[in-house]
Motif scaffolding. Sequence first.
Motif, PDB file in Angstrom:
ATOM      1  N   PRO A  24      48.815  14.439  45.842  1.00 43.96           N
ATOM      2  CA  PRO A  24      48.128  14.521  47.130  1.00 43.96           C
ATOM      3  C   PRO A  24      49.078  14.302  48.309  1.00 43.96           C
ATOM      4  O   PRO A  24      50.196  13.808  48.142  1.00 43.96           O
ATOM      5  CB  PRO A  24      47.094  13.391  47.044  1.00 43.96           C
ATOM      6  CG  PRO A  24      47.654  12.423  46.075  1.00 43.96           C
ATOM      7  CD  PRO A  24      48.486  13.207  45.104  1.00 43.96           C
ATOM      8  N   TRP A  32      51.516  10.763  39.346  1.00 43.62           N
ATOM      9  CA  TRP A  32      50.999  11.254  38.071  1.00 43.62           C
ATOM     10  C   TRP A  32      51.747  10.668  36.871  1.00 43.62           C
ATOM     11  O   TRP A  32      51.460  11.036  35.721  1.00 43.62           O
ATOM     12  CB  TRP A  32      51.110  12.770  38.010  1.00 43.62           C
ATOM     13  CG  TRP A  32      50.091  13.530  38.796  1.00 43.62           C
ATOM     14  CD1 TRP A  32      50.288  14.233  39.956  1.00 43.62           C
ATOM     15  CD2 TRP A  32      48.701  13.702  38.463  1.00 43.62           C
ATOM     16  NE1 TRP A  32      49.111  14.821  40.369  1.00 43.62           N
ATOM     17  CE2 TRP A  32      48.128  14.511  39.477  1.00 43.62           C
ATOM     18  CE3 TRP A  32      47.897  13.234  37.421  1.00 43.62           C
ATOM     19  CZ2 TRP A  32      46.781  14.881  39.462  1.00 43.62           C
ATOM     20  CZ3 TRP A  32      46.560  13.597  37.404  1.00 43.62           C
ATOM     21  CH2 TRP A  32      46.009  14.404  38.408  1.00 43.62           C
ATOM     22  N   CYS A  93      45.836  17.240  42.766  1.00 40.23           N
ATOM     23  CA  CYS A  93      44.935  16.348  43.493  1.00 40.23           C
ATOM     24  C   CYS A  93      44.972  16.658  44.987  1.00 40.23           C
ATOM     25  O   CYS A  93      46.052  16.844  45.573  1.00 40.23           O
ATOM     26  CB  CYS A  93      45.338  14.895  43.253  1.00 40.23           C
ATOM     27  SG  CYS A  93      44.321  13.685  44.145  1.00 40.23           S
ATOM     28  N   SER A  94      43.811  16.710  45.609  1.00 40.41           N
ATOM     29  CA  SER A  94      43.659  16.845  47.055  1.00 40.41           C
ATOM     30  C   SER A  94      44.285  18.160  47.530  1.00 40.41           C
ATOM     31  O   SER A  94      43.836  19.222  47.131  1.00 40.41           O
ATOM     32  CB  SER A  94      44.255  15.618  47.761  1.00 40.41           C
ATOM     33  OG  SER A  94      43.751  15.482  49.060  1.00 40.41           O
ATOM     34  N   GLY A  97      44.979  20.119  44.743  1.00 40.69           N
ATOM     35  CA  GLY A  97      43.765  20.710  44.186  1.00 40.69           C
ATOM     36  C   GLY A  97      43.479  22.060  44.814  1.00 40.69           C
ATOM     37  O   GLY A  97      42.933  22.954  44.155  1.00 40.69           O
ATOM     38  N   VAL A 117      41.335  18.447  41.275  1.00 44.83           N
ATOM     39  CA  VAL A 117      40.764  17.099  41.253  1.00 44.83           C
ATOM     40  C   VAL A 117      40.775  16.495  42.652  1.00 44.83           C
ATOM     41  O   VAL A 117      41.705  16.715  43.437  1.00 44.83           O
ATOM     42  CB  VAL A 117      41.506  16.190  40.252  1.00 44.83           C
ATOM     43  CG1 VAL A 117      41.543  16.841  38.877  1.00 44.83           C
ATOM     44  CG2 VAL A 117      42.920  15.859  40.694  1.00 44.83           C
ATOM     45  N   ALA A 118      39.696  15.749  42.965  1.00 38.98           N
ATOM     46  CA  ALA A 118      39.552  15.088  44.266  1.00 38.98           C
ATOM     47  C   ALA A 118      39.920  16.058  45.386  1.00 38.98           C
ATOM     48  O   ALA A 118      40.788  15.783  46.215  1.00 38.98           O
ATOM     49  CB  ALA A 118      40.411  13.828  44.326  1.00 38.98           C
ATOM     50  N   THR A 119      39.236  17.181  45.438  1.00 36.74           N
ATOM     51  CA  THR A 119      39.653  18.258  46.323  1.00 36.74           C
ATOM     52  C   THR A 119      38.448  18.980  46.901  1.00 36.74           C
ATOM     53  O   THR A 119      37.301  18.562  46.719  1.00 36.74           O
ATOM     54  CB  THR A 119      40.589  19.226  45.562  1.00 36.74           C
ATOM     55  OG1 THR A 119      41.214  20.114  46.481  1.00 36.74           O
ATOM     56  CG2 THR A 119      39.829  20.016  44.503  1.00 36.74           C
ATOM     57  N   HIS A 239      39.881   8.224  45.827  1.00 34.10           N
ATOM     58  CA  HIS A 239      40.529   9.528  45.922  1.00 34.10           C
ATOM     59  C   HIS A 239      41.744   9.680  44.994  1.00 34.10           C
ATOM     60  O   HIS A 239      41.916  10.711  44.360  1.00 34.10           O
ATOM     61  CB  HIS A 239      40.943   9.752  47.377  1.00 34.10           C
ATOM     62  CG  HIS A 239      41.343  11.147  47.716  1.00 34.10           C
ATOM     63  ND1 HIS A 239      40.472  12.218  47.609  1.00 34.10           N
ATOM     64  CD2 HIS A 239      42.510  11.655  48.164  1.00 34.10           C
ATOM     65  CE1 HIS A 239      41.089  13.323  47.996  1.00 34.10           C
ATOM     66  NE2 HIS A 239      42.321  13.012  48.325  1.00 34.10           N
TER      67      HIS A 239
END
Length: 261
Positions: A24, A32, A93-94, A97, A117-119, A239
């Motif tokens: 993100p 990660w 992520c974000s 994502g 993910v988380a997006t 998040h």
Amino acid sequence: MTKLAYSVLNPEATDLPTLIFGPPLGTHASVWASVAARLADDFRVVLTELPGHGADAGRDFSADEPITVASMARGVVQIADELGAETFGYAGCSISGGVAQELALNHSDRVRAAAPVATAAKFGEPQDWHDRIAGVREDGIAPAVPDTLDLWFAAGFLSEDIAAGHIAAHQLLTTPEEAYIACCEALADYDLSERTADIAVPTLWISAAQDVVNTPESMQQLAETAQNGTHVTIPDAAHVFMIEHPELAADHLGEFFRNHL
């Protein structure tokens, strides 16, 4: 195409399917790391940086074409080319994502499965990002850090003194302003809200129970709109849940990608 810095966790594992991760905004590839370590027996794991972040700090943005989410997706494909991976999986992520969705839409011949993910398919309105950019140019990143951490982590997580959370907070605080701004500009221009239904490759949409920006409800809707989407929620997390619960993230991602790569 935006060239991305990357590292391979287990470069000797050329016989395994390739799984690429994206972080993100305001963080490094290492967010990660705990997830990647749990998956390295089953996949050749690649950790990418955002432009100007982490190992890519010092990038000369004046020499680059404008950074876009689409150009970063093309950079991921270039990494796969360099590694000799005809096909691969991708989890982001974000903002990454968004890269996952771009890959699923426009590079479906290469990405066999993706985990956004988380997006979102669109992150607010462009003016929101232009206002954030103006704030960073005037005052730097530091004033935004406390509110950002409140969004990133579930209540009480940082008070538990878990090192990974504080390391991510330091990554945000020390992100070069020009790198942060370049990615904010990419998010201002990013809008796939009319195209989610065109995503046909298998997708795993992961939300976090305490994410107030990319809520479980919004992620469930994206999964239902995509042609081959599934959705799961990580409990007791917000998040940046791969830091809070790497074991749960690895369980979901491992099962998904083992079934599709």
